[in-house]
Every structure is written in C-alpha cells, then in structure tokens.
Design an enzyme around this catalytic site. Structure first.
Site, PDB file in Angstrom:
ATOM      1  N   LYS A  55       2.515  -1.123   3.810  1.00  0.00           N
ATOM      2  CA  LYS A  55       1.302  -1.175   2.993  1.00  0.00           C
ATOM      3  C   LYS A  55       1.083   0.079   2.149  1.00  0.00           C
ATOM      4  O   LYS A  55       0.438   0.033   1.098  1.00  0.00           O
ATOM      5  CB  LYS A  55       0.089  -1.407   3.889  1.00  0.00           C
ATOM      6  CG  LYS A  55      -0.044  -2.824   4.431  1.00  0.00           C
ATOM      7  CD  LYS A  55      -0.474  -3.791   3.359  1.00  0.00           C
ATOM      8  CE  LYS A  55      -0.883  -5.128   3.937  1.00  0.00           C
ATOM      9  NZ  LYS A  55      -1.357  -6.066   2.887  1.00  0.00           N
ATOM     10  N   SER A 305       7.723  -5.352   9.216  1.00  0.00           N
ATOM     11  CA  SER A 305       6.753  -4.879   8.231  1.00  0.00           C
ATOM     12  C   SER A 305       5.801  -3.814   8.747  1.00  0.00           C
ATOM     13  O   SER A 305       5.178  -3.111   7.941  1.00  0.00           O
ATOM     14  CB  SER A 305       5.960  -6.056   7.666  1.00  0.00           C
ATOM     15  OG  SER A 305       5.360  -6.801   8.701  1.00  0.00           O
TER      16      SER A 305
END
Length: 404
Positions: A55, A305
C-alpha cells in the site's frame, strides 16, 4: 464506461517517484508450492515492504503528486490498516498532516503502527466502506485531500510498479495471482505486467465472505455487497472501485474466491514452509494455489501483499490452519465417572500417537448423568489420516465423541 485513466507511462513515472522510498522486494522460489502445481511457483514478498505491505507504493505516489498548497491542507484516508500505514508513512516523508479513519475492531498493531508514523486515527463504523464515508465527510468539511485506497489513477500507478518488478525479475512468468479488495493492486499489476508480457495471465483472488467482484463482473458494473466477517480484513471491501473495476474487467483473466479454511492453510504454509509472516489477505494468492493447484500456468508468481498481522489473530489463525490441515483436533468425550477412567483415556491417546495439548475435565453439569464425566480434549495430530484413525479407534473402544 470511460476509457481507463492509467497508462504505462504513468506507471514508469510512479517508479521514478518511488526510487529511494520503497524496498525492491524479492521474488522467492517456493519448493512446496512448485511440487503442488507441477511447475515453478514464486512469491513476490511485499510483506517485506516498508510499512509492511504494497500500500505504501500507491499512497506515496498520490501524496507526492499533490501541490504544495494541497499538502498544506493535510490528507485524510480510510483503511483497515495497510493503506492507513502507507498514507501515514508517505505523509511523514512529504511533510503533510494525516488523518486516518479506521473501522472499529481494526487490528491493534495496524492502529498503533499508523499512529507511530504520525497519523491521527479516528474510528468510524464496522467496515472499510463505513470508514470511507466518514473520511469523505472529513475531506468535505475541512478541505483535507482525500487519499482513496484504490480508486485513483495515482494510487493504481503506484501499485502497478509491482507488476513491473515481477516481469523484470522473472521474465518468463506465466501467471500472476494477486488478492483483490477494491481492486487497485490487481488492476495496476495487470496493466504493467501485460504491457511487458502480453501473454501473461492475471488471476485475482477474493475472500468468499467479501467477494464483490464476481457479482459485479457478472452484472457489468460495480455492485455493492455487505461483507461478512473474514479474517482477510485487508480485502474486505463491499464495492469495487469504478476505475479498478473497469481495468480488471478488461485486463484480469479470472477472479476466484477462497474460503476461510483455505486462507488459514495458506497462512500456515507461508509461515511454516516459506518462513514468511503474512496476514490472511496477503496469503489469498497462495490459498488459490492450494485450492486448485493445476489451474494455473507456470511459472506462477503469487503476490504476498502484506504482513501486518495481529499476534493474537496469528495464534487463532494458526490453530484454525492446523485444524484445516488435520494437525489439530478438538472434541468432547463422555466418560464413566469412576477412578482411572481419565487415565485410561489418556493412555489410549498415547498409544494412538496423539499429543494431548489441553484437557478440561467436567464432572458436574446439567447435561451429565450422576455417573458421567465429560472431557474437552485438544490434540496435536499428524494429518487428516491420523485424525481419522484416532477418532475411529476411540469409537471402536466405545467412547462417545461430541463435536460442538
């Protein structure tokens, strides 16, 4: 729909902005997954990224492209945790005040890390979508710039740099498997990877308890669903972003869903066999490989992720994963309430090679007869076949087993 607003040149420009800011995360070979699918499998370790997830890429690019006047007004975001940390981290580097709205019950380590990077954290609602609504109101009322977690060209361009890295690190990649929440990561990865390698397949993965994309893709437009509780809080988004949806519609080859059991098994595999601490959302790609090992054209790259997981949740998920893998067994068993009955049961379990982790012995209860006792057992076993053998042997011995 409108033409997608992110180009390959945008991705290259985002990579320039990120130089010296992010880590160039490794692509690590997984022997156990390679054996499972019958071809090479690699893990793109974004769990090792700064702030613990991918992110930070999109958040930093978005904030870096604001004007000085806009950054002076501060930024506001909404997130279950990883985007929050990315915004807080990027804002600190770029000198902008940050406010982050998080859903009630957001993992404590993510909350504390976000504050540690300098953001003000405000709780709003019980889902990411509720927090998004609160963050938008804050932006309208204060003039702060809203940093969307997935539905903005700059954010998608930042996430797309992962696709660049994957193809540069492994040019022969056949399939990329990547988690989908709102869709910014999958959209960006598909854009960049397919530009460099047009034949690569991109498969998106959602938690089946928070799967808005299958229904949205079937309808041809974003559809709102009410996410159920899922351990994969990082991808528990009720409605796809407009821009990511359009890009995923054209660029992503397939979207699949995975169960809570598959997520927990994947997390356990990453930790035990890959030596990778990964949060449930970060293990979604691995879960898809475990579910259908022969459905993916190798070489396969699964994107890990994120790695920001609450240690308490990790303990629960590991227990869940061990149970799903047939290595943890819990049940109640009814005994005659007489001297030596419990000792005989424990001796029998030792003969069956089951390791007793915990025993709770209850002799008084409304459901028990005067001559009965009940034992709650937690056992460590060696796999599904061993579980079956233990239970079958106990039943043959005349024990009454209760699962609840």
């Amino acid at each position: 729909m409108a033409v997608p607003q992110v180009t390959y040149d945008d991705v290259l420009a985002a990579r320039e902005l990120l130089k010296g800011v992010i880590a160039h995360t490794p692509v690590v070979h997984s022997r156990v997954l390679s054996e499972s699918i019958g071809g090479p499998v690699y893990l793109k370790a974004e769990n090792l990224q700064r702030a613990g997830s991918f992110k930070v890429r999109g958040a930093y690019v978005r904030i870096a492209r604001l004007t000085d006047e806009e950054r002076a007004r501060g930024v506001v975001a909404a997130s279950a945790g990883n985007h929050a940390q990315g915004v807080a981290f990027g804002s600190g580097l770029l000198g902008a005040k940050s406010t982050v709205y998080m859903p009630e019950g957001a993992p404590l380590p993510k909350v504390e890390a976000t504050r540690g990077y300098g953001a003000e954290v405000i709780f709003a609602g019980h889902t990411v979508d509720h927090a998004l609504q609160a963050a938008r109101r804050h932006a309208d009322e204060t003039g702060a710039i809203f940093i969307h977690p997935f539905d903005h060209p700059d954010v998608i361009a930042g996430q797309a740099t992962i696709g660049l890295e994957i193809i540069e690190q492994l040019p022969e990649t056949g399939t990329i498997v990547v988690a989908i929440g709102g869709g910014g990561l999958a959209a960006g990865v598909a854009l960049a990877a397919k530009h460099l390698r047009p034949g690569v397949r991109v498969v998106g993965v959602q938690a089946e308890r928070a799967a808005a994309y299958p229904e949205s893709l079937a309808a041809g437009h974003p559809v709102m669903v009410e996410p159920q509780f899922t351990m994969a809080d990082g991808i528990a988004v009720g409605r796809p972003g407009d821009l990511p949806f359009e890009m995923i519609h054209y660029l992503v080859d397939q979207v699949v869903t995975v169960s809570e059991e598959s997520l927990s098994r994947a997390l356990l595999l990453c930790l035990e066999r890959g030596k990778m601490v990964v949060e449930p959302a970060g293990a979604a790609g691995v879960a898809a490989l475990l579910d259908k090992p022969h459905a993916f054209e190798p070489p396969v790259v699964a994107v890990l992720s994120g790695g920001n997981i609450d240690p308490l949740l990790l303990a629960r998920v590991l227990r869940h994963g061990l149970a799903a893998a047939g290595r943890y067994l819990a049940f109640r068993i009814r005994l005659a309430d007489r001297p030596g009955a419990l000792a005989a049961l424990l001796r029998r379990l030792a003969e069956l090679k089951a390791n007793v982790l915990d025993v709770v012995h209850e002799r008084v209860g409304a459901r028990l007869h005067l001559d009965e006792a009940e034992v709650l057992l937690q056992l460590e076993t060696r796999g599904p076949d061993h579980c079956d053998d233990v239970l079958a042997a106990l039943r043959r011995d005349g024990y009454k087993l209760i699962f609840s």
